[in-house]
Design an enzyme around this catalytic site. Structure first.
Site, PDB file in Angstrom:
ATOM      1  CB  VAL A 104      -0.941   0.942 -10.119  1.00  0.00           C
ATOM      2  CG1 VAL A 104      -0.924   2.070 -11.137  1.00  0.00           C
ATOM      3  CG2 VAL A 104      -2.370   0.478  -9.880  1.00  0.00           C
ATOM      4  CB  SER A 105       2.828  -2.450  -7.624  1.00  0.00           C
ATOM      5  OG  SER A 105       3.583  -1.283  -7.380  1.00  0.00           O
ATOM      6  CB  THR A 106       1.166   0.722  -3.910  1.00  0.00           C
ATOM      7  OG1 THR A 106       1.368   1.909  -4.678  1.00  0.00           O
ATOM      8  CG2 THR A 106       2.483  -0.028  -3.785  1.00  0.00           C
TER       9      THR A 106
END
Length: 207
Positions: free
Chosen positions: A14-16
Site C-alpha cells: 500500500v502506498s498511503t
C-alpha cells in the site's frame, strides 16, 4: 513418489497511510499463500520510498519454479517502467507470476506469452535508456560548440538527479541541488523515472 508443489510466496503493498494491507493479504491467503510467506511494504509512496524491503525479501526467497502471487499487477511497481522491470526480474529468477485481479498466471500459455513480451519490453527500455544517455552526451558536446541551443539535462548531472530521486526528493528540491531548472527536470521526467526504475530493479536483483 508424490510430487512436491512449487513454493508460493505473496507480495502486498500500500502506498498511503489510509490504505490497508488486510484486503490484499486476505485475498492472497484465500488463494493458498501461507501468511508467513507474504511479504509487505506499507505506506511507502513514490515520493518518500528509497527502497522496497518487502519486495527485496520476496525476491531473495524466490527460487526457480516458485510462484509470486500479487493481488493486483500494479503492486509490483508505482509506474509502468518499474512494473515492467520488476516483473522481468521474476521471469529471470525462473519463477512464475500470478496476479489475482487480472487473472494472470505465467505458468499457462497466455501467461507465458505475456512473460515473453515483458522480457522484450524490459530489454527495449534498457536499450532506450542507454541510447538516450549517449544522445545526451552528444548533445552536450554540440552545445559546447553551438551556443543558444535549447538546454537539456547534462549527462554528468543525470546520475546525481536519479540518486536524489532514490532518496525520495522531488524535482522542486532536486533542481537547486544539482543546478538545473525545475522545467528541465520535468521535461526529462519520463527518462529519469525509467532510469530510476531500472536501477531499483537491478538493486533488487543483486540483493
Amino acid at each position: 513418489m508424490r510430487q512436491q508443489k512449487p513454493a508460493m510466496y505473496g507480495y502486498a503493498r500500500v502506498s498511503t497511510d489510509d490504505q490497508r494491507l488486510d484486503l490484499q493479504i486476505d485475498a492472497l491467503t484465500r488463494f493458498g499463500v501461507e501468511r508467513d510467506r507474504i511479504f509487505t511494504d506499507e505506506a511507502l509512496s513514490g515520493a518518500t520510498m528509497k527502497r522496497r524491503p518487502g519486495l527485496t525479501a520476496a525476491f531473495k526467497a524466490l527460487r526457480p519454479g516458485a510462484k509470486l502471487v500479487v493481488w493486483k499487477i500494479d503492486r509490483l511497481g508505482r509506474n509502468l517502467s518499474e512494473l515492467i522491470q520488476t516483473a522481468d526480474l521474476v521471469r529471470t529468477k525462473g519463477a512464475e507470476l500470478i496476479s489475482l485481479t487480472e487473472q494472470i498466471d505465467t505458468s499457462n500459455a497466455i501467461g507465458k506469452a505475456m512473460y515473453h513480451l515483458i522480457g522484450v519490453f524490459a530489454q527495449l527500455e534498457r536499450e532506450m535508456i542507454a541510447e538516450r544517455t549517449k544522445a545526451g552526451i552528444a548533445a552536450a558536446k554540440e552545445r559546447g560548440r553551438m551556443p543558444g541551443r535549447r538546454s537539456t539535462l547534462p549527462p554528468e548531472k543525470r546520475a546525481l538527479v536519479v540518486d536524489h530521486m532514490r532518496k525520495g526528493l522531488t524535482f522542486t528540491k532536486i533542481a537547486p541541488l544539482v543546478g538545473v531548472s525545475k522545467s528541465t527536470l520535468y521535461n526529462n521526467g519520463d527518462d529519469l523515472r525509467a532510469e530510476l526504475a531500472a536501477l531499483q530493479a537491478k538493486e533488487i536483483s543483486d540483493s
